[in-house]
Design an enzyme around this catalytic site. Sequence first.
Site, PDB file in Angstrom:
ATOM      1  N   GLU A 138       9.678   4.240   3.956  1.00 52.78           N
ATOM      2  CA  GLU A 138      10.102   3.184   3.030  1.00 52.78           C
ATOM      3  C   GLU A 138      11.585   3.230   2.723  1.00 52.78           C
ATOM      4  O   GLU A 138      12.253   2.202   2.688  1.00 52.78           O
ATOM      5  CB  GLU A 138       9.360   3.296   1.680  1.00 52.78           C
ATOM      6  CG  GLU A 138       7.960   2.764   1.666  1.00 52.78           C
ATOM      7  CD  GLU A 138       7.010   3.743   2.287  1.00 52.78           C
ATOM      8  OE1 GLU A 138       7.444   4.888   2.530  1.00 52.78           O
ATOM      9  OE2 GLU A 138       5.867   3.371   2.540  1.00 52.78           O
ATOM     10  N   HIS A 207      -2.057   4.355  -6.588  1.00 59.36           N
ATOM     11  CA  HIS A 207      -2.088   3.049  -5.951  1.00 59.36           C
ATOM     12  C   HIS A 207      -2.307   1.946  -6.965  1.00 59.36           C
ATOM     13  O   HIS A 207      -2.689   0.845  -6.608  1.00 59.36           O
ATOM     14  CB  HIS A 207      -3.192   3.011  -4.887  1.00 59.36           C
ATOM     15  CG  HIS A 207      -2.892   3.896  -3.729  1.00 59.36           C
ATOM     16  ND1 HIS A 207      -2.984   5.258  -3.791  1.00 59.36           N
ATOM     17  CD2 HIS A 207      -2.467   3.609  -2.483  1.00 59.36           C
ATOM     18  CE1 HIS A 207      -2.645   5.785  -2.637  1.00 59.36           C
ATOM     19  NE2 HIS A 207      -2.325   4.804  -1.814  1.00 59.36           N
TER      20      HIS A 207
END
Lengths: 402, 398
Positions: A138, A207
């Site tokens: 990322e 998450h």
Amino acid sequence: MAAIFQGIGAAAALPSTEKFHSQSRRFVSARKGSLFVVRSDGRPSLGSSPRSRGAQHLITNAVAAKADASATSTASKPGHELLLFEALREGLEEEMDRDPRVCVMGEDVGHYGGSYKVTKGLATKYGDLRVLDTPIAENSFTGMGIGAAMTGLRPIIEGMNMGFLLLAFNQISNNCGMLHYTSGGQFKIPVVIRGPGGVGRQLGAEHSQRLESYFQSIPGIQMVACSTPYNAKGLMKAAIRSENPVILFEHVLLYNLKERIPDEEYVLSLEEAEMVRPGEHVTILTYSRMRYHVMQAAKTLVNKGYDPEVIDIRSLKPFDLYTIGNSVKKTHRVLIVEECMRTGGIGASLTAAITENFIDYLDAPIVCLSSQDVPTPYAGTLEEWTVVQPAQIVTAVEQLCQ
Amino acid sequence: MALSTSFRSNLIKPLTALTALSSTQHLRRPFSSSVDDSTALTIETSVPFVGHKCEPPSRNVETTSKELLGFFHDMALMRRMEIASDSLYKSKLIRGFCHLYDGQEAVAVGMEAAITKKDCIITAYRDHCIYLGRGGTLVECFSELMGRQAGCSKGKGGSMHFYKKDSGFYGGHGIVGAQVPLGCGLAFAQKYSKDETVTFAMYGDGAANQGQLFEALNMAALLDLPAIFVCENNHYGMGTAEWRAAKSPSYYKRGDYVPGLKVDGMDAFAVKQACRFAKEHALKNGPIILEMDTYRYHGHSMSDPGSTYRTRDEISGVRQERDPIERIRKLILSHELSTEAELKNIEKKIRSEVDDAIAQAKESSMPDPSELFTNVYVKGFGIEVAGADRKEVRGVLP
């Protein structure tokens, strides 16, 4: 218009066939080629061609629409029905067709089609370079997107889950947000960083993060949160066309929302809030998934005789204080319902902003309902308690309106 | 070092009457002669290149006398600017962080000689000389360092944020290693637009241990991006010597599947050859790493004396044996392209040029308070913003 909410994995928190009315859309039918920016109060503002005001007709949705009223308006309004992720894809595809500099990069966006199917089919259409499958890195692929944007490309960087973008925080904060300023205006960074966030169905703590609160202080970026297929497509297009870096917050549980959206091309304004339900007694400010909890609570409240005004703020940075202010001046009471954490969340900033600007118009302190300051637990019941539920909203309004 | 001497007759064409004289004083052509500007020379680099997974280029570098003299001028200018910045910092006209590049000038100058302004360079915070090399002016440099409006980033960036978009200089970045993925992005855009240009993403030996560097290497190799990763190995990551920070200090080999080249970064011609080679390679075969073996005389920044982790003998040793400007000076003198006196003259002119630029920069104004709010966003929202006390400085986000 009826929007049918289909939750992912039908858990008990919300019944799976709720009908919600998205009553904020004002349509203007367009002549071919012209572009409309739809304002939340219904005044159409023509982006590029002020001349084509010819064949307009405004469809205004009634405040407390009953089922048959919405059916009539559905029949008289052609459009096409689709799910929210399809709306995002449509917006993305239209923009990629329109401008060859628009490209997508992220994990599994290409051949896999996107983990939430937002980019499905795009790689076969545009090629592997334009819809780029990145490795799981990322920090560097966000940096790569920003570097590409410095030269003039317009990348859309997808975080598979917003939480993963924490790894790219340095790139987003220092390079994306600040380069325009530190270079004295030489470089523009027209990126769109998007991804699903929010509390899902027992996805676990890591998450289920809400990153709006972490990103909101970064100077130089814009943040928007979409909540319906209509505004998802409009905001996606607006974000791509914007010269500023925009972070588009989607929600994991809203991807399967179905709605009828217009066939004509439309772009929404990034800085505008959406009037979901006009009212008189209390202003309820919300965004993303909490909009649906609020609307559910609104039904209960209407039955109890309250008239809440519900505004989906959509623009998390900067706040649309114009719309919000007008509402506060009308109702004099504010309730903020958000999914962010209590500490340092969007609600906290919004409370401060409203207090600073509109203190004279408030009859009661601003109440802010947010998620608990805990990591989201896995157990279903516990997870339900971390997020604001409609019953709590009803109680809060009742207390506020005493 | 070996010299090619077949050009002698070209040099002294106008003075044929004096060919018999062997004394050097009368035969020198003046520095600014335009007759022999493009006299071809071949210079051998100080040490051979070492390659990793690639054939290193030849040690013999083609150049011209004009280029040689240009190197001297440019490097002397950069050196002078950095020394002047040192004294400006000590007199508190430059504040905050100031990372000086003296000792490493050969990298900036050699790289420029091998590429065009359409190729992109991105580097970290030791960026003053690279900015100059890309076409920045001294006044813009000093103004930015002193926080004036006339600076290259309007005074809002500072020492670590020099940018020059029109000549492909992408900065100027404060966070160690973060510029490397950006460099990858520049290369991505170049590949996307099929420009046939390359990007030089520069970083230091300290940054070579950053994870994002390896992420970027992987992506660049995977996508065949025209990215050249340049490690300016000055052997110290602030106060930590390379052997204390890296298990494998052969930074040119760190790319594993990405080919690498080790270059003597104090030799401008070696740098030029390596960059030319790397550009060709990157356009055909994808990324390559160049490790420039260089040295900085100053400490890491102005707040670092630079002597607590290395000995003064080491610093003066490098200065005596490997100084890039001295190397060029010796080359010029041995090729008889100029005299000692003329070179001293050039240095004096540079000194006064730098002094003039500093004076001009000192005169220029500080940014207007309204500049606090400009360039935050590209498009304006008309949002009202205010400074901390909400009274003194107010503005609208333009």
